[in-house]
Every structure is written in C-alpha cells, then in structure tokens.
Scaffold this motif. Structure first.
Motif, PDB file in Angstrom:
ATOM      1  N   MET A 130       0.649  -0.954  -0.062  1.00 48.99           N
ATOM      2  CA  MET A 130       0.156  -0.186  -0.357  1.00 48.99           C
ATOM      3  C   MET A 130       0.669   1.438   0.221  1.00 48.99           C
ATOM      4  SD  MET A 130      -3.272   0.719   2.220  1.00 48.99           S
ATOM      5  CE  MET A 130      -3.852   2.784   2.650  1.00 48.99           C
ATOM      6  N   THR A 131       0.174   2.340  -0.669  1.00 49.97           N
ATOM      7  CA  THR A 131       1.127   4.038  -1.145  1.00 49.97           C
ATOM      8  C   THR A 131       0.824   4.676   0.683  1.00 49.97           C
ATOM      9  OG1 THR A 131       0.650   3.461  -3.097  1.00 49.97           O
ATOM     10  CG2 THR A 131       1.548   5.536  -2.131  1.00 49.97           C
ATOM     11  N   HIS A 132       2.295   5.043   1.038  1.00 48.48           N
ATOM     12  CA  HIS A 132       2.529   5.622   1.950  1.00 48.48           C
ATOM     13  C   HIS A 132       1.512   7.250   1.563  1.00 48.48           C
ATOM     14  CE1 HIS A 132       2.767   7.328   6.158  1.00 48.48           C
ATOM     15  NE2 HIS A 132       3.994   8.539   5.477  1.00 48.48           N
ATOM     16  N   ILE A 133       0.904   7.429   2.702  1.00 50.85           N
ATOM     17  CA  ILE A 133      -0.133   8.962   2.642  1.00 50.85           C
ATOM     18  C   ILE A 133       0.386   9.598   3.113  1.00 50.85           C
ATOM     19  CG2 ILE A 133      -2.032  10.237   2.061  1.00 50.85           C
ATOM     20  CD1 ILE A 133      -2.707   8.199   0.438  1.00 50.85           C
ATOM     21  N   ASP A 134       1.496  10.273   3.278  1.00 52.24           N
ATOM     22  CA  ASP A 134       2.016  11.188   4.127  1.00 52.24           C
ATOM     23  C   ASP A 134       0.776  13.330   4.131  1.00 52.24           C
ATOM     24  OD1 ASP A 134       3.444  12.785   6.591  1.00 52.24           O
ATOM     25  OD2 ASP A 134       4.904  13.617   4.599  1.00 52.24           O
ATOM     26  N   ILE A 135      -0.108  12.947   5.405  1.00 51.38           N
ATOM     27  CA  ILE A 135      -0.976  14.625   5.113  1.00 51.38           C
ATOM     28  C   ILE A 135       0.287  14.972   5.923  1.00 51.38           C
ATOM     29  CG2 ILE A 135      -2.940  15.420   5.939  1.00 51.38           C
ATOM     30  CD1 ILE A 135      -3.782  11.894   5.484  1.00 51.38           C
ATOM     31  N   ARG A 136       0.584  16.390   6.287  1.00 49.41           N
ATOM     32  CA  ARG A 136       0.723  17.646   6.909  1.00 49.41           C
ATOM     33  C   ARG A 136      -0.189  18.444   6.964  1.00 49.41           C
ATOM     34  NH1 ARG A 136       5.448  17.773   2.230  1.00 49.41           N
ATOM     35  NH2 ARG A 136       6.092  15.465   2.880  1.00 49.41           N
ATOM     36  N   ASN A 137       0.259  19.181   7.931  1.00 48.44           N
ATOM     37  CA  ASN A 137      -0.221  20.911   7.878  1.00 48.44           C
ATOM     38  C   ASN A 137       1.068  21.473   6.923  1.00 48.44           C
ATOM     39  OD1 ASN A 137      -1.918  20.493  10.026  1.00 48.44           O
ATOM     40  ND2 ASN A 137      -0.557  20.562  12.303  1.00 48.44           N
ATOM     41  N   ASP A 138      -0.311  22.392   6.424  1.00 50.01           N
ATOM     42  CA  ASP A 138      -0.323  23.172   5.029  1.00 50.01           C
ATOM     43  C   ASP A 138      -0.112  24.306   5.206  1.00 50.01           C
ATOM     44  OD1 ASP A 138       0.186  24.459   2.743  1.00 50.01           O
ATOM     45  OD2 ASP A 138       0.432  22.379   1.768  1.00 50.01           O
ATOM     46  N   ASP A 139       0.462  25.890   5.006  1.00 55.43           N
ATOM     47  CA  ASP A 139       0.464  27.059   5.342  1.00 55.43           C
ATOM     48  C   ASP A 139       0.431  27.240   3.580  1.00 55.43           C
ATOM     49  OD1 ASP A 139       2.909  27.351   3.779  1.00 55.43           O
ATOM     50  OD2 ASP A 139       4.085  27.777   5.282  1.00 55.43           O
ATOM     51  N   LEU A 140      -0.180  27.009   3.769  1.00 52.22           N
ATOM     52  CA  LEU A 140      -0.178  27.103   1.675  1.00 52.22           C
ATOM     53  C   LEU A 140       0.814  28.270   0.498  1.00 52.22           C
ATOM     54  CD1 LEU A 140      -3.762  27.979   3.943  1.00 52.22           C
ATOM     55  CD2 LEU A 140      -3.848  27.400   1.310  1.00 52.22           C
ATOM     56  N   SER A 141       1.103  28.246   1.364  1.00 55.98           N
ATOM     57  CA  SER A 141       2.826  28.977   0.931  1.00 55.98           C
ATOM     58  C   SER A 141       3.117  28.335  -0.683  1.00 55.98           C
ATOM     59  CB  SER A 141       3.812  29.482   1.551  1.00 55.98           C
ATOM     60  OG  SER A 141       4.210  28.196   2.245  1.00 55.98           O
ATOM     61  N   GLY A 142       2.705  27.097  -0.400  1.00 55.97           N
ATOM     62  CA  GLY A 142       3.782  26.460  -1.500  1.00 55.97           C
ATOM     63  C   GLY A 142       3.313  26.721  -3.148  1.00 55.97           C
ATOM     64  N   ASP A 143       4.076  26.544  -4.083  1.00 56.54           N
ATOM     65  CA  ASP A 143       3.301  25.934  -5.386  1.00 56.54           C
ATOM     66  C   ASP A 143       2.608  25.533  -5.795  1.00 56.54           C
ATOM     67  OD1 ASP A 143       4.714  28.765  -5.747  1.00 56.54           O
ATOM     68  OD2 ASP A 143       6.658  28.192  -6.692  1.00 56.54           O
ATOM     69  N   ALA A 144       2.924  24.529  -5.080  1.00 57.28           N
ATOM     70  CA  ALA A 144       2.384  22.869  -5.424  1.00 57.28           C
ATOM     71  C   ALA A 144       0.759  23.464  -5.080  1.00 57.28           C
ATOM     72  CB  ALA A 144       3.347  22.128  -5.697  1.00 57.28           C
ATOM     73  N   THR A 145       0.651  23.649  -3.718  1.00 58.82           N
ATOM     74  CA  THR A 145      -0.681  23.515  -2.889  1.00 58.82           C
ATOM     75  C   THR A 145      -1.311  24.587  -3.147  1.00 58.82           C
ATOM     76  OG1 THR A 145       0.780  23.146  -1.201  1.00 58.82           O
ATOM     77  CG2 THR A 145      -2.040  23.960  -0.528  1.00 58.82           C
ATOM     78  N   ARG A 146      -0.914  25.916  -4.072  1.00 58.75           N
ATOM     79  CA  ARG A 146      -1.228  26.949  -4.497  1.00 58.75           C
ATOM     80  C   ARG A 146      -1.696  26.454  -6.162  1.00 58.75           C
ATOM     81  NH1 ARG A 146      -0.881  32.193  -2.977  1.00 58.75           N
ATOM     82  NH2 ARG A 146      -0.419  32.334  -0.790  1.00 58.75           N
ATOM     83  N   ALA A 147      -1.527  25.610  -6.621  1.00 56.49           N
ATOM     84  CA  ALA A 147      -1.443  25.715  -7.813  1.00 56.49           C
ATOM     85  C   ALA A 147      -2.828  24.165  -8.032  1.00 56.49           C
ATOM     86  CB  ALA A 147      -0.049  25.279  -8.748  1.00 56.49           C
ATOM     87  N   LEU A 148      -2.676  23.593  -6.673  1.00 56.25           N
ATOM     88  CA  LEU A 148      -3.785  22.794  -6.542  1.00 56.25           C
ATOM     89  C   LEU A 148      -4.939  22.844  -6.138  1.00 56.25           C
ATOM     90  CD1 LEU A 148      -4.935  19.789  -7.075  1.00 56.25           C
ATOM     91  CD2 LEU A 148      -4.403  19.152  -4.856  1.00 56.25           C
ATOM     92  N   ILE A 149      -4.974  24.134  -5.574  1.00 56.25           N
ATOM     93  CA  ILE A 149      -6.239  25.249  -5.181  1.00 56.25           C
ATOM     94  C   ILE A 149      -6.874  25.630  -6.191  1.00 56.25           C
ATOM     95  CG2 ILE A 149      -7.164  27.395  -3.631  1.00 56.25           C
ATOM     96  CD1 ILE A 149      -4.898  25.828  -1.255  1.00 56.25           C
ATOM     97  N   ALA A 150      -5.094  25.916  -7.148  1.00 60.11           N
ATOM     98  CA  ALA A 150      -6.167  26.860  -8.416  1.00 60.11           C
ATOM     99  C   ALA A 150      -7.305  26.107  -9.430  1.00 60.11           C
ATOM    100  CB  ALA A 150      -5.097  28.048  -9.304  1.00 60.11           C
ATOM    101  N   LEU A 151      -6.417  24.550  -9.397  1.00 63.43           N
ATOM    102  CA  LEU A 151      -6.750  23.482  -9.955  1.00 63.43           C
ATOM    103  C   LEU A 151      -8.394  23.017 -10.266  1.00 63.43           C
ATOM    104  CD1 LEU A 151      -6.959  21.878 -12.647  1.00 63.43           C
ATOM    105  CD2 LEU A 151      -5.938  20.525 -11.183  1.00 63.43           C
ATOM    106  N   HIS A 152      -8.505  23.350  -8.819  1.00 62.19           N
ATOM    107  CA  HIS A 152      -9.825  22.781  -7.680  1.00 62.19           C
ATOM    108  C   HIS A 152     -10.933  24.176  -8.045  1.00 62.19           C
ATOM    109  CE1 HIS A 152     -12.131  21.959  -4.902  1.00 62.19           C
ATOM    110  NE2 HIS A 152     -12.214  22.644  -3.803  1.00 62.19           N
ATOM    111  N   LEU A 153     -10.406  25.721  -8.288  1.00 62.66           N
ATOM    112  CA  LEU A 153     -11.510  26.550  -8.353  1.00 62.66           C
ATOM    113  C   LEU A 153     -11.552  26.229  -9.761  1.00 62.66           C
ATOM    114  CD1 LEU A 153     -10.091  29.370  -6.101  1.00 62.66           C
ATOM    115  CD2 LEU A 153     -12.162  28.216  -5.512  1.00 62.66           C
ATOM    116  N   GLU A 154     -10.850  26.014 -10.901  1.00 60.85           N
ATOM    117  CA  GLU A 154     -11.400  25.977 -12.076  1.00 60.85           C
ATOM    118  C   GLU A 154     -12.454  25.092 -12.086  1.00 60.85           C
ATOM    119  OE1 GLU A 154      -7.612  25.529 -14.565  1.00 60.85           O
ATOM    120  OE2 GLU A 154      -6.491  27.760 -13.516  1.00 60.85           O
TER     121      GLU A 154
END
Length: 154
Positions: A1-25
């Motif tokens: 089984m694949t290990h999924i690492d779940i982290r508190n995120d401060d929303l500053s990372g480019d990858a996080t911001r890009a996925l939020i933008a994709l979500h909104l789109e």
C-alpha cells in the motif's frame, strides 16, 4: 500500500497553490458562479480554517480543509485529489485525517457542501461510505440545485 503523508500546510507552496487554483477552475467549470462555494487561498488562511496537504513520494497528491463554525460543528472544505492520484486512497485518507482532527478538537459533527452534477458523484460516494448522510442547507447555504449537503456525527 502506498504511504500517504498528510501535513499541516501553510498554503505558501507553489504546488499547493496550483492545486487550489485547479480546484477553483474545476468548480467554476461545472457550476454557475453563484453555486461555487470553494474557498480561494486568501479565505483558506482564515484562522477558523485548518488546511492539510497529502503527499506521496514527494508529490502533492491532494488537499483538504476543516472550517470550524461553532457549537461543536465543522465544515469540510477544499477536498481535492490531483488527477494523477485518483483511486489511490488519497481522498479517503484526507477525509479520515480531517474527521480525526475534528474529534480531537471536540467537534461533534461535520458538514459539507458538494456539487450535484455527475462529476461530483465519486465525491458523494466517498462521503457516504464514511458515514455522511444527505441533509438540507446549513449555515449560510440555501437550497441550490447544484449543491448536495451532507452531515455526519462524530
């Protein structure tokens, strides 16, 4: 089984911001503007919102948030899995992580709004499989043919 690492995120990372933008789109592509309730980065940084990101082998796989709104209640927000990781259990892992966080904070129920179009059926099934049931609008929501409302006791 694949290990999924779940982290508190401060929303500053480019990858996080890009996925939020994709979500909104994606939300705007499937629903009229007045029926889109997804939060942008600025609204996700509200102190009442906790935000997490899920990672697999150093790659951002998904996101999710919990907005507390008093009286022991919280709302799931911004649940999104990167398309590369669909079917890998990321959504379920984030959902369970948020439910555990809500319980540890003393919340007694979780609520959510998701879309009603066909694109949202997989999300609805995930929530139902984790004990969420359909309900009427809550909080500031109103009856909307593009929305499905769900809740779950913790």
């Amino acid at each position: 089984m694949t290990h999924i690492d779940i982290r508190n995120d401060d929303l500053s990372g480019d990858a996080t911001r890009a996925l939020i933008a994709l979500h909104l789109e994606g939300m705007h592509a499937t629903s009229p503007p007045e029926s889109v309730h997804a939060l942008d980065v600025d609204r996700l940084t509200d102190p009442a919102v906790s935000f997490w990101s899920a990672w697999i082998d150093g790659e951002l796989a998904g996101i999710g948030a919990l907005k507390e709104f008093g009286e022991g209640r919280g709302e799931l927000k911004s649940m999104r899995v990167d398309e590369r990781f669909l079917g890998a259990g990321v959504g379920r892992a984030i959902l369970r992580h948020i439910m555990d966080a809500a319980r540890s904070r003393g919340l007694t129920s979780l609520w959510l709004e998701t879309g009603s179009p066909a694109e949202f059926v997989p999300a609805q099934r995930l929530y139902e499989s984790e004990g969420f049931i359909r309900c009427g609008p809550f909080g500031d929501y109103t009856d909307d043919p593009f929305s499905v409302y769900m809740t779950r006791e913790l």
